[in-house]
Design an enzyme around this catalytic site. Structure first.
Site, short mmCIF file in Angstrom:
data_model
loop_
_atom_site.label_atom_id
_atom_site.label_comp_id
_atom_site.label_asym_id
_atom_site.label_seq_id
_atom_site.Cartn_x
_atom_site.Cartn_y
_atom_site.Cartn_z
CD GLU A 34 18.37 -24.55 -18.33
OE1 GLU A 34 17.97 -23.84 -17.38
OE2 GLU A 34 19.49 -25.11 -18.33
CG HIS A 77 16.53 -12.85 -14.90
ND1 HIS A 77 17.79 -12.63 -14.39
CD2 HIS A 77 16.10 -14.02 -14.36
CE1 HIS A 77 18.10 -13.61 -13.57
NE2 HIS A 77 17.10 -14.47 -13.54
#
Length: 693
Positions: free
Chosen positions: A425, A494
């Site tokens: 990321e 999530h």
């Protein structure tokens, strides 16, 4: 205490390479150029001397010196093309900056923090240089963040089909950061024209290099990167440094891959003006460094070759010292920053913002789900802007993203403009910074909001700060798309909402749509704005029937900072956004059955926040519920409630109520998830209690 680091590392140097064979004829450098190098070195050294005296006088506050690093910096600068190539520097790179064209006057302005400071406008501490005309993005303090940005700039050089190359530098201590290795990985994998110059002075403040890198050297640690051109040199030797830099530049310019120049230098002063290296270094160690002083070495070389003599050297020293003293004294009298300018340049000034005709059409197409609206928006904006690129993990065809939001894009626009990134990321965001600085429009995807945090340093310290810290010289217009939110059984990793965390990063806009038309209109706007945007897409809404709406056409854009009253009412207001909008509407319908009229306001964007629409509704209804999915404690709704209490208290007929998630990590099992996240019954109960107040 004996300093053995340099002895150990010198044994590991490779044999002299063929590109060094013409060292004896100065690699084609003229006598004028060699004298220029000496002058650059002498100027930089004397500037440090003058600054130290100014600190003692209380006129200056701070210095991070490059004394002992000058040879490799000047050599690299002379091997490149200022104004064409790109330079991502760190806080010791004054000699490089002087060589490529930054004046001592500009550096003194930066050291004094003057309003006239062309680098930062007095907004950053000394030693953070930058120049738009010299293609040197304004440096920052975090160690190692510049490496990925340089890789992104090099990626842009290739995409724009130029022969520009990129210099990036840092101390050996910064190579302990993971982003350094991510940058080396990306650059070698793509064979990008970037030159990593690691200036090894053997101490990361006080920590010796053998305690930083495996094998005591990042040169050794990087031996496994295939395609990386590696050089280990004496960075205090100007000619060796120039010959090496010239070769690295040649390779990069010819498309033969990135280079690592690991330059052994010396640190002739303490880490900074706040440090005293005598506390952790022996006198013998410091004395050995003095013997390797690059200024003395270059002066000796020039005298031996009758290019310079002692009298001329003394004359140059006195002349430059006098010029620097006069320059510093003059700059010191220049105006300090005006306090009234402190809020300028958090975002693009109105005259520099993209010109967009908002809401000139009405959504009237075939109803589509939100994920398709996102996809269509990306397709349309890619067609309109040839400088727009899209990348992230799994976003290329045939996957087309884990939610298919990017399906068809790489097939239509090619792998040069739409491509998969490594699973890293910080790499995604860091390279996007470099691409944006060089003129591209990166629209990148972080697969799940829960995994954005490895990129937090790049976002908080780089993306959102570039415009402000450079006093509007540099901008970083990019879009970060990510899927957020719960109600999908995704468990801890999530299901997160991150808007409150990133709203604390001024300099970035945040959108959070609740339906397809808004998602498309807001995303298209995000792709046009001249500021960074965090675009939050609630994954539970991607294919929900109630989030479907008529599709807007290709010319439909929604302004940021404009909330929407999605249901009018008179008795109370629910302020909300994202997946909570539908829940608020359901509660409103239930309350209508009880003769209570509920107004629902969808914020649509978190930053900017349209509090005027909120206040107008509060004035009308007198009762307010702030509904949000994130945890009630420290969630973004607390900011909304606080502003209502401060600015519209006189219109309230009851305390502001908040309905939000519990202050827990979102659990996996449905029974637990329902207990953690806001449910319809919670909202209805709050409405009933507020109505009865």
């Amino acid at each position: 205490m004996e300093d053995t680091t340099q002895k150990k590392e010198n044994k590991k140097k490779p044999a002299v390479k063929s590109y060094m064979k013409d060292k004896d004829i100065f690699f084609g450098l003229s006598e004028v150029q060699l004298l220029d190098a000496y002058k650059f070195m002498l100027t930089t050294r004397l500037m440090d001397d003058r600054t130290e005296n100014l600190i003692k006088q209380g006129k200056a506050t701070f210095l991070i010196s490059g004394s002992g690093h000058e040879a490799i910096q000047i050599a690299a600068a002379m091997a490149m093309k200022p104004g064409k190539d790109w330079f991502f520097t760190y806080y010791r790179d004054d000699a490089l900056a002087i060589t490529i064209g930054l004046s001592p006057e500009e550096i003194f302005r930066q050291r004094f923090g003057k309003a006239t400071d062309s680098c930062t406008g007095g907004r950053q501490m000394p030693s953070h240089l930058g120049s738009k005309t010299l293609r040197m993005p304004t440096a920052s303090s975090p160690t190692g963040t510049q490496y990925l940005q340089a890789v992104g700039a090099a990626m842009s050089c290739v995409m724009r089909k130029t022969d520009e190359i990129v210099y990036v530098s840092g101390g050996e201590g910064s190579t302990s950061e993971g982003e350094y290795f991510e940058a080396i990985n990306w650059a070698t994998r793509e064979q990008l024209p970037v030159i990593f110059v690691i200036q090894n002075n053997r101490f990361a403040i006080s920590v010796p290099v053998e305690d930083q890198a495996a094998g005591g050297s990042i040169y050794t640690a990087c031996s496994g990167f295939a395609g990386l051109n590696k050089f280990h040199i004496d960075g205090t030797d100007f000619l060796e440094s120039y010959g090496t830099a010239r070769e690295a530049v040649r390779l990069a310019r010819e498309g033969k891959g990135p280079a690592l120049i690991y330059a052994d230098v010396v640190r002739l002063r303490s880490h900074s003006a706040s440090d005293a290296q005598e506390k952790y270094r022996s006198k013998e160690s410091i004395d050995e460094d003095v013997k390797q002083d690059p200024l003395i070495k270059l002066e000796k070389l020039l005298i031996e070759n009758k290019i310079l003599n002692t009298e001329k050297a003394d004359s140059m020293r006195k002349e430059i010292a006098a010029e620097l003293m006069a320059t510093a004294d003059r700059v010191y009298t220049e105006p300090n920053p005006d306090p009234s300018t402190v809020s300028l340049y958090m975002y693009a000034p109105e005259e520099e913002q993209a010109v967009i005709e908002y809401e000139k059409t009405v959504p009237a197409g075939v109803p589509i789900v939100m994920v398709d609206a996102v996809n269509h928006a990306l397709h349309e904006e890619m067609e309109k802007n040839p400088l727009m690129i899209i990348y992230g993990q799994d976003i290329a065809d045939g996957k087309g993203g884990v939610f298919t939001a990017t399906k068809g894009l790489s097939t239509k626009f090619g792998n040069d403009r739409v491509f998969n990134s490594p699973l890293a990321e910080a790499s995604i965001i860091g390279t996007a910074v470099g691409a944006a600085l060089t003129g591209l429009k990166p629209v990148v995807e972080i697969q799940f909001a829960d995994y954005i945090f490895p990129a937090m340093m790049q976002i908080r310290e780089e993306v959102v700060m570039y415009r402000y810290r450079s006093n509007n010289a540099w901008t970083c217009p990019m879009v970060i798309r990510t899927a957020c939110g719960g109600y999908i059984g995704g468990g801890h990793y999530h299901s997160q909402n991150i808007e409150a965390l990133f709203a604390k990063c001024p300099g970035m806009y945040i959108a959070y749509p609740s339906n397809s038309a808004d998602a498309k209109g807001l995303l298209k706007t995000a792709c046009r704005l001249n500021d960074p945007v965090l675009f939050l897409e609630h994954k539970f809404l991607y294919r929900q029937g109630y989030a479907r709406s008529a599709e807007p056409d290709a010319d439909y854009y929604i302004p940021f900072g404009k909330a929407k009253v999605v249901k009018a009412g008179d008795d109370m207001t629910i302020i909300t956004y994202g997946a909570m909008v539908e829940k608020a509407l359901r509660a409103g319908k239930e309350m209508e059955k009880r003769s209570v009229s509920v107004e629902v306001v969808d914020l649509r964007t978190i930053v900017p926040l349209d509090m005027e629409t909120v206040f107008n509704s509060v004035r009308k209804t007198g009762k307010v519920i702030v509904l949000y999915e994130d945890s009630r404690f420290m969630g973004f709704g607390a900011e909304i409630a606080a502003q209502i209490s401060e600015e519209a208290f006189q219109y309230l007929d009851a305390p502001v109520r908040r309905v939000a998630g519990l202050n827990v990590h979102v659990p996996f099992h449905p029974n637990l998830e329902k207990a953690a996240l806001p449910q319809d019954s919670w909202i209805l109960t709050a409405c009933e209690e507020l109505a009865a107040y």
